[in-house]
Every structure is written in C-alpha cells, then in structure tokens.
Design a protein around this motif. Structure first.
Motif, short mmCIF file in Angstrom:
data_model
loop_
_atom_site.label_atom_id
_atom_site.label_comp_id
_atom_site.label_asym_id
_atom_site.label_seq_id
_atom_site.Cartn_x
_atom_site.Cartn_y
_atom_site.Cartn_z
N LEU A 14 0.83 -1.20 0.00
CA LEU A 14 0.00 0.00 0.00
C LEU A 14 0.86 1.26 0.00
O LEU A 14 0.56 2.24 -0.69
CB LEU A 14 -0.93 0.00 1.22
N ILE A 17 2.35 1.93 -3.48
CA ILE A 17 1.42 2.43 -4.50
C ILE A 17 0.80 3.76 -4.08
O ILE A 17 0.00 4.33 -4.80
CB ILE A 17 0.32 1.40 -4.85
N ASP A 19 -1.14 4.40 -1.35
CA ASP A 19 -2.41 4.32 -0.64
C ASP A 19 -2.15 4.49 0.86
O ASP A 19 -2.29 3.55 1.65
CB ASP A 19 -3.10 2.99 -0.95
N ASP A 21 -3.56 6.10 3.38
CA ASP A 21 -4.62 6.06 4.39
C ASP A 21 -4.89 4.64 4.91
O ASP A 21 -5.39 4.49 6.02
CB ASP A 21 -5.92 6.64 3.84
N ARG A 22 -4.55 3.64 4.14
CA ARG A 22 -4.85 2.26 4.55
C ARG A 22 -3.67 1.59 5.25
O ARG A 22 -3.80 0.47 5.74
CB ARG A 22 -5.26 1.45 3.32
N CYS A 57 5.57 6.27 5.37
CA CYS A 57 4.28 6.96 5.21
C CYS A 57 4.41 8.41 5.67
O CYS A 57 3.98 9.33 4.96
CB CYS A 57 3.22 6.23 6.02
#
Length: 183
Positions: A14, A17, A19, A21-22, A57
């Motif tokens: 995740l 790519i 993403d 928030d996940r 992140c």
C-alpha cells in the motif's frame, strides 16, 4: 492474525502504490499480536519493519518529525542479521537522510545517505543503493560539489540497468541530476 508478515507486506505494498490512508489500519493488527510475543529476532524484524512502514508513510506526507522518529525506532528494533532486515535498515536510514535534508541539515543528510548506501551494499539491495546515491548526488550538487555529484550520478546510472538491458525507472532521477550539472 496468524500471519503477521502478510499484513506487514500488504502495508508496504500500500505504501509503495501511495495508498497511505490504509497503511496504519493494516499495521495495527500484526503490531498488537507481535507485542505479546517474546522479542525474538523475527519478532524484532517484523516490529522494525512496521516502524519503517510508518516512517515511509510520514515521509511521503511531509511529516519529517514522525518520519525520523519512526525511522529511529525501526533502526533500534531491526537486527542486522538478514538481508530483509538490512534492506529495511537501509530504507530507514535513507528516510533519516530525507528528514535531515528537508530540515536543512545537509551534513546529517549526507551522513545518513552514505550509511544507507553502505547498508544497502551489505544487503545487496540495488534499489536502495541507487536511490540513496541519487539523493546524495543532489545534496552534493546543492553544496557546490559538482564533480563529486557527477561521479556519483554516473556510477549509480551504470547500476540502474535491468537484467534485460533496459534502464531502470530509477535512472530518471540520475539523468535529471546529470542534466542539471550539464546546464
């Protein structure tokens, strides 16, 4: 719940790519499970990989404080006994370089990227070696060390070739750096 590595790998997928928030919800279940276990090398590696995912992140979101804090936690947890652990150590060290660079501490960033390259070489992680060299070249250029930056870009560009002979996507940043030097 019985396969924490799968959840950790999903979080990294995740992250890669974009993403973002996940990621955190995906990391919470394995982290809860792992904190109840004896701190074996494997458990420490997984917890360090979780901290590194959080650092990545935060780095992508521009939160340099959290990125550096999580990267340091990852480095504290990750043993240096396997190529996976070493690769994640290289990522975490490079994130420390990013945070230092963004905060204007070029000397600290240089040290971090140099260390990330060394760790990446030990782990045989060509991807991290190229990324850290690219960032190091950018810093050297910013410091006016143009010949050194050019040498680093050139060497890293020679490494950025896929097995089929085509340039890796990582070559793009290196080519941009060399182009800026030429202009």
């Amino acid at each position: 719940e019985s396969h924490p590595w799968l959840a950790i790998q999903k979080a990294w997928a995740l992250a890669l790519i974009g993403d973002l928030d996940r990621i955190e919800p995906t990391l919470q279940t394995p982290e809860k499970l792992l904190t109840l276990l004896k701190p074996t090398v494997e458990v420490k590696t997984m917890l360090g990989t979780i901290a590194a995912a959080r650092a990545h992140c935060a780095n992508r979101q521009g939160d340099t404080h959290s990125a550096a804090e999580n990267a340091r936690e990852a480095l504290d947890l990750l043993p240096d006994c396997s190529s996976i652990s070493q690769s994640i150590r290289s990522v975490s060290t490079s994130i420390l370089g990013d945070a230092s660079w963004i905060n204007g501490n070029l000397e600290e960033a240089t040290r971090a990227y140099t260390e990330a390259i060394r760790i990446g070489q030990e782990a045989r992680n060509l991807h991290m070696i190229i990324i850290a060299n690219s960032n190091l070249g950018d810093i050297l250029m910013e410091q006016g060390q143009l010949h050194r930056a050019g040498d680093i870009y050139t060497k890293a560009l020679q490494m950025a070739v896929r097995p089929d002979g085509q340039r890796s996507p990582l070559a793009g940043n290196l080519c941009v750096g060399l182009g800026r030097l030429a202009s």
